[in-house]
Motif scaffolding. Structure first.
Motif, PDB file in Angstrom:
ATOM      1  N   ASP A  18       0.830  -1.208   0.000  1.00  0.00           N
ATOM      2  CA  ASP A  18       0.000   0.000   0.000  1.00  0.00           C
ATOM      3  C   ASP A  18       0.865   1.259   0.000  1.00  0.00           C
ATOM      4  O   ASP A  18       0.574   2.232  -0.701  1.00  0.00           O
ATOM      5  CB  ASP A  18      -0.946   0.005   1.200  1.00  0.00           C
ATOM      6  N   TYR A  19       1.939   1.234   0.791  1.00  0.00           N
ATOM      7  CA  TYR A  19       2.842   2.379   0.856  1.00  0.00           C
ATOM      8  C   TYR A  19       3.494   2.634  -0.508  1.00  0.00           C
ATOM      9  O   TYR A  19       3.550   3.769  -0.978  1.00  0.00           O
ATOM     10  CB  TYR A  19       3.917   2.161   1.925  1.00  0.00           C
ATOM     11  N   VAL A  20       3.989   1.570  -1.134  1.00  0.00           N
ATOM     12  CA  VAL A  20       4.662   1.705  -2.430  1.00  0.00           C
ATOM     13  C   VAL A  20       3.684   2.172  -3.503  1.00  0.00           C
ATOM     14  O   VAL A  20       4.025   2.987  -4.352  1.00  0.00           O
ATOM     15  CB  VAL A  20       5.356   0.385  -2.821  1.00  0.00           C
ATOM     16  N   GLU A  21       2.454   1.678  -3.470  1.00  0.00           N
ATOM     17  CA  GLU A  21       1.459   2.127  -4.442  1.00  0.00           C
ATOM     18  C   GLU A  21       1.151   3.606  -4.275  1.00  0.00           C
ATOM     19  O   GLU A  21       0.917   4.306  -5.260  1.00  0.00           O
ATOM     20  CB  GLU A  21       0.171   1.306  -4.303  1.00  0.00           C
ATOM     21  N   GLN A  22       1.163   4.079  -3.054  1.00  0.00           N
ATOM     22  CA  GLN A  22       0.853   5.479  -2.799  1.00  0.00           C
ATOM     23  C   GLN A  22       2.031   6.399  -3.106  1.00  0.00           C
ATOM     24  O   GLN A  22       1.869   7.459  -3.700  1.00  0.00           O
ATOM     25  CB  GLN A  22       0.422   5.665  -1.350  1.00  0.00           C
ATOM     26  N   HIS A  23       3.249   5.982  -2.702  1.00  0.00           N
ATOM     27  CA  HIS A  23       4.415   6.856  -2.806  1.00  0.00           C
ATOM     28  C   HIS A  23       5.381   6.490  -3.922  1.00  0.00           C
ATOM     29  O   HIS A  23       6.329   7.233  -4.183  1.00  0.00           O
ATOM     30  CB  HIS A  23       5.182   6.869  -1.477  1.00  0.00           C
ATOM     31  N   HIS A  24       5.233   5.341  -4.543  1.00  0.00           N
ATOM     32  CA  HIS A  24       6.084   4.855  -5.640  1.00  0.00           C
ATOM     33  C   HIS A  24       7.545   4.673  -5.230  1.00  0.00           C
ATOM     34  O   HIS A  24       8.436   4.761  -6.056  1.00  0.00           O
ATOM     35  CB  HIS A  24       6.000   5.778  -6.855  1.00  0.00           C
ATOM     36  N   GLN A  25       7.777   4.453  -3.965  1.00  0.00           N
ATOM     37  CA  GLN A  25       9.127   4.208  -3.459  1.00  0.00           C
ATOM     38  C   GLN A  25       9.031   3.543  -2.096  1.00  0.00           C
ATOM     39  O   GLN A  25       7.975   3.508  -1.485  1.00  0.00           O
ATOM     40  CB  GLN A  25       9.916   5.503  -3.353  1.00  0.00           C
ATOM     41  N   LEU A  26      10.153   3.030  -1.639  1.00  0.00           N
ATOM     42  CA  LEU A  26      10.197   2.457  -0.298  1.00  0.00           C
ATOM     43  C   LEU A  26      10.171   3.580   0.738  1.00  0.00           C
ATOM     44  O   LEU A  26      10.498   4.726   0.429  1.00  0.00           O
ATOM     45  CB  LEU A  26      11.469   1.625  -0.130  1.00  0.00           C
ATOM     46  N   ARG A  68       7.915  -0.215  -7.862  1.00  0.00           N
ATOM     47  CA  ARG A  68       8.368   1.084  -7.374  1.00  0.00           C
ATOM     48  C   ARG A  68       9.237   1.767  -8.425  1.00  0.00           C
ATOM     49  O   ARG A  68       9.754   1.129  -9.338  1.00  0.00           O
ATOM     50  CB  ARG A  68       9.134   0.947  -6.065  1.00  0.00           C
ATOM     51  N   ILE A  69       9.378   3.075  -8.289  1.00  0.00           N
ATOM     52  CA  ILE A  69      10.228   3.861  -9.173  1.00  0.00           C
ATOM     53  C   ILE A  69      11.541   4.095  -8.437  1.00  0.00           C
ATOM     54  O   ILE A  69      11.558   4.652  -7.347  1.00  0.00           O
ATOM     55  CB  ILE A  69       9.580   5.204  -9.529  1.00  0.00           C
ATOM     56  N   ILE A  70      12.610   3.648  -9.013  1.00  0.00           N
ATOM     57  CA  ILE A  70      13.912   3.775  -8.366  1.00  0.00           C
ATOM     58  C   ILE A  70      14.407   5.209  -8.516  1.00  0.00           C
ATOM     59  O   ILE A  70      14.172   5.867  -9.526  1.00  0.00           O
ATOM     60  CB  ILE A  70      14.898   2.762  -8.985  1.00  0.00           C
ATOM     61  N   LYS A  71      15.100   5.705  -7.506  1.00  0.00           N
ATOM     62  CA  LYS A  71      15.556   7.097  -7.495  1.00  0.00           C
ATOM     63  C   LYS A  71      16.394   7.423  -8.725  1.00  0.00           C
ATOM     64  O   LYS A  71      16.299   8.500  -9.277  1.00  0.00           O
ATOM     65  CB  LYS A  71      16.356   7.395  -6.234  1.00  0.00           C
ATOM     66  N   SER A  72      17.224   6.501  -9.189  1.00  0.00           N
ATOM     67  CA  SER A  72      18.039   6.790 -10.367  1.00  0.00           C
ATOM     68  C   SER A  72      17.156   6.992 -11.596  1.00  0.00           C
ATOM     69  O   SER A  72      17.479   7.785 -12.472  1.00  0.00           O
ATOM     70  CB  SER A  72      19.040   5.663 -10.615  1.00  0.00           C
TER      71      SER A  72
END
Length: 111
Positions: A18-26, A68-72
């Motif tokens: 749920d967190y990753v779906e909302q924020h797209h990151q860890l 998730r979308i990785i920072k790089s």
């Protein structure tokens, strides 16, 4: 019938999903409120390296990692946009003062 540990694992997995779906990151390690989810993620990655997780759990963790979308990736997208904008501006800004060029560049970065 699922054991207590499996039920807890699935609950933590769902929270992190749920967190990753909302924020797209860890979760951020510097923010206390979600640090437990990040620690759970790291612990399970460690178990995966030691080959102590079932195939189903490995698959679930891999799906979560892929979502998730990785920072790089974020930086690459931003840099690509920024470089394109600066190249486009360089033709426009030849006739303007340096201060105005910096002002335009800052405004484009904020878009």
């Amino acid at each position: 019938m699922a054991t207590v540990n499996e039920t807890k694992w699935l609950a933590k997995y769902q929270q992190l999903k749920d967190y990753v779906e909302q924020h797209h990151q860890l979760p951020d390690k510097k923010k206390v409120e979600n640090r437990g989810l990040l620690n759970w993620w790291k612990y399970n990655k460690k178990l995966a390296k030691l080959d102590k997780l079932s195939e189903e759990k490995l698959r679930m963790l891999q799906e979560l990692s892929d979502s998730r979308i990785i920072k790089s990736d974020k930086k690459a997208l931003f840099c690509k946009y920024y470089v394109h904008s600066v190249k486009r501006l360089s033709y426009i800004c030849i006739y303007f003062r340096l201060f105005y060029v910096n002002y335009l560049t800052i405004n484009i970065c904020l878009l």
